[in-house]
Design an enzyme around this catalytic site. Structure first.
Site, PDB file in Angstrom:
ATOM      1  N   GLU A  46      47.522  -8.168   9.451  1.00  0.00           N
ATOM      2  CA  GLU A  46      48.620  -7.699   8.595  1.00  0.00           C
ATOM      3  C   GLU A  46      48.111  -7.649   7.149  1.00  0.00           C
ATOM      4  O   GLU A  46      47.288  -8.493   6.751  1.00  0.00           O
ATOM      5  CB  GLU A  46      49.777  -8.703   8.699  1.00  0.00           C
ATOM      6  CG  GLU A  46      50.897  -8.535   7.699  1.00  0.00           C
ATOM      7  CD  GLU A  46      51.826  -9.760   7.630  1.00  0.00           C
ATOM      8  OE1 GLU A  46      51.354 -10.901   7.817  1.00  0.00           O
ATOM      9  OE2 GLU A  46      53.036  -9.550   7.391  1.00  0.00           O
ATOM     10  N   ASN A 109      56.214  -3.228   4.935  1.00  0.00           N
ATOM     11  CA  ASN A 109      55.061  -3.963   5.465  1.00  0.00           C
ATOM     12  C   ASN A 109      54.715  -3.236   6.755  1.00  0.00           C
ATOM     13  O   ASN A 109      55.456  -3.344   7.743  1.00  0.00           O
ATOM     14  CB  ASN A 109      55.446  -5.433   5.707  1.00  0.00           C
ATOM     15  CG  ASN A 109      54.255  -6.280   6.118  1.00  0.00           C
ATOM     16  OD1 ASN A 109      53.236  -5.745   6.569  1.00  0.00           O
ATOM     17  ND2 ASN A 109      54.368  -7.590   5.974  1.00  0.00           N
ATOM     18  N   LYS A 126      57.440  -3.378   9.688  1.00  0.00           N
ATOM     19  CA  LYS A 126      57.848  -4.738  10.095  1.00  0.00           C
ATOM     20  C   LYS A 126      59.369  -4.897  10.087  1.00  0.00           C
ATOM     21  O   LYS A 126      60.029  -4.653   9.073  1.00  0.00           O
ATOM     22  CB  LYS A 126      57.212  -5.755   9.151  1.00  0.00           C
ATOM     23  CG  LYS A 126      57.381  -7.216   9.549  1.00  0.00           C
ATOM     24  CD  LYS A 126      56.544  -8.079   8.620  1.00  0.00           C
ATOM     25  CE  LYS A 126      56.598  -9.551   8.972  1.00  0.00           C
ATOM     26  NZ  LYS A 126      55.729 -10.334   8.026  1.00  0.00           N
ATOM     27  N   GLU A 145      58.613 -11.763   1.003  1.00  0.00           N
ATOM     28  CA  GLU A 145      58.662 -10.513   1.760  1.00  0.00           C
ATOM     29  C   GLU A 145      60.046  -9.868   1.681  1.00  0.00           C
ATOM     30  O   GLU A 145      60.151  -8.640   1.661  1.00  0.00           O
ATOM     31  CB  GLU A 145      58.263 -10.751   3.219  1.00  0.00           C
ATOM     32  CG  GLU A 145      56.790 -11.077   3.368  1.00  0.00           C
ATOM     33  CD  GLU A 145      56.324 -10.951   4.802  1.00  0.00           C
ATOM     34  OE1 GLU A 145      55.853 -11.957   5.353  1.00  0.00           O
ATOM     35  OE2 GLU A 145      56.425  -9.858   5.383  1.00  0.00           O
ATOM     36  N   CYS A 171      53.264  -9.948  12.442  1.00  0.00           N
ATOM     37  CA  CYS A 171      53.456 -11.321  12.039  1.00  0.00           C
ATOM     38  C   CYS A 171      54.740 -12.007  12.502  1.00  0.00           C
ATOM     39  O   CYS A 171      54.843 -12.384  13.651  1.00  0.00           O
ATOM     40  CB  CYS A 171      53.296 -11.430  10.518  1.00  0.00           C
ATOM     41  SG  CYS A 171      52.820 -13.091  10.054  1.00  0.00           S
ATOM     42  N   ASN A 196      49.630 -13.151   8.710  1.00  0.00           N
ATOM     43  CA  ASN A 196      49.209 -14.022   7.602  1.00  0.00           C
ATOM     44  C   ASN A 196      50.152 -15.211   7.672  1.00  0.00           C
ATOM     45  O   ASN A 196      51.319 -15.081   7.292  1.00  0.00           O
ATOM     46  CB  ASN A 196      49.403 -13.346   6.232  1.00  0.00           C
ATOM     47  CG  ASN A 196      48.428 -12.234   5.922  1.00  0.00           C
ATOM     48  OD1 ASN A 196      47.695 -12.311   4.956  1.00  0.00           O
ATOM     49  ND2 ASN A 196      48.429 -11.162   6.716  1.00  0.00           N
TER      50      ASN A 196
END
Ligand code: ING
Length: 310
Positions: A46, A109, A126, A145, A171, A196
């Site tokens: 990611e 993302n 994402k 995020e 993720c 991550n």
């Protein structure tokens, strides 16, 4: 047998001031090693082009946008696309996507799947954004995020590629059991995801020692309970003072880890993944048509489960 040799290309830390070209160079080295080892698909982490920037709070939109890619491929990533194409290898790449949709700037993302011909055949944004949207200086490092990205709205639809049905995730998505089942019900035989994941989880530091366990737990369960291959690839190591877990792995439909990274740096692991092995699970213990009772799970995808409780 529909065998695909897959490479999981874990990356060590990417420094805040490390140019994208440097990260790309590291990925090309892993890609060449993967090709030499017979891989036809390589999975990168990611946000693989830069450091994990959501760990810092800023209100300067220009500073934030500098972490994003407005085009893909672009000058920094074209060497990766071209080298992969020359090697006849496809890849999954996670990065921060800035795009204009309906006249509005969007920040996602994102992960893409690129085929052996260098063409982007799937883009995924994402869906499950963890962390928080406001400045929380109490944290040793932040996880913004929810501030810097918008959630993706796509379903976990697989694409037919590399001889199988492949779905993408990123993720935090891997922690949600629904994604694997939804993908499997849509025919997915393999889920690719980068991550991550910090060792330290500020809201519950008493769980820090469980990060590695939880990482494999959710992916192994997802693989087994849905009869799918799962490939999870870390950005690992101490990145700008933040320790990120590694333990990138390739997991068989039985839930077994068949390949596992053992360092916190740039490291390639590979495994032959036979898509036909999904049937060992999907035709037996998790034969959905034979055993699944969806009429008894109405709350699973209800917006407001309490409204449905009898
Ligand atoms: N990182 C973490 C992840 O889901 C996290 C955030 C860590 C959530 C630990 C919960 C517990 O692996 C990203 N990038 O989603």
């Amino acid at each position: 047998m529909r065998e695909l040799v897959v490479g999981a290309a874990q990356l060590g830390p990417i420094a805040r001031d490390e140019p994208r070209e440097s990260a790309v160079g590291r990925m090309i080295a892993l890609l060449e090693d993967a090709a030499a080892r017979g891989c036809r698909l390589v999975v990168f982490p990611e946000l693989a082009l830069t450091t994990f920037f959501p760990r810092w709070y800023t209100e300067d939109q220009a500073e934030i946008d500098a972490w994003f890619e407005t085009d893909m491929p672009n000058a920094a990533t074209r060497p990766l696309f071209e080298r992969a194409k020359s090697l006849g290898v496809g890849f999954y790449l996670g990065y921060a996507e800035l795009t204009i949709e309906d006249g509005r700037t969007r920040h996602y993302n994102t992960a893409i799947l690129v085929n052996a011909g260098g063409r982007i055949i799937k883009r995924y944004r994402k869906v499950h954004l963890p962390g928080h949207a406001e400045n929380e200086p109490w944290r040793a490092f932040q996880h913004l995020e929810k501030r810097y990205f918008e959630p993706g709205e796509s379903f976990f639809e697989p694409v037919n590629a590399f001889g199988g049905e492949i779905a993408l995730a990123i993720c935090n998505d891997r922690r949600w059991p629904e994604i694997y089942r939804e993908a499997a019900l849509r025919g997915a035989e393999m889920v690719l995801l980068g991550y991550n994941t910090p060792v330290h989880y500020p809201p519950a530091p008493e769980h820090d020692h469980l990060q590695g366990f939880h990482n494999h737990l959710v992916m192994q369960a997802g693989a087994y309970q849905n009869g799918m291959w799962v490939v999870g690839v870390a950005k690992a190591g101490r990145e700008e003072g933040c320790d990120l877990i590694g333990e990138s792995c390739i997991i068989a439909p039985t839930g077994e880890i068949v390949a596992l990274c053992s360092t916190l740096g740039d490291e390639l692991i590979t495994a032959p993944c036979d898509f036909d092995r999904c049937a060992e699970i999907r035709s037996n213990v998790f034969n959905f048509a034979l055993h699944r009772r969806p009429q008894l799970y109405p709350l699973l995808s209800a917006d407001d489960p309490s409204s449905l409780q009898g």
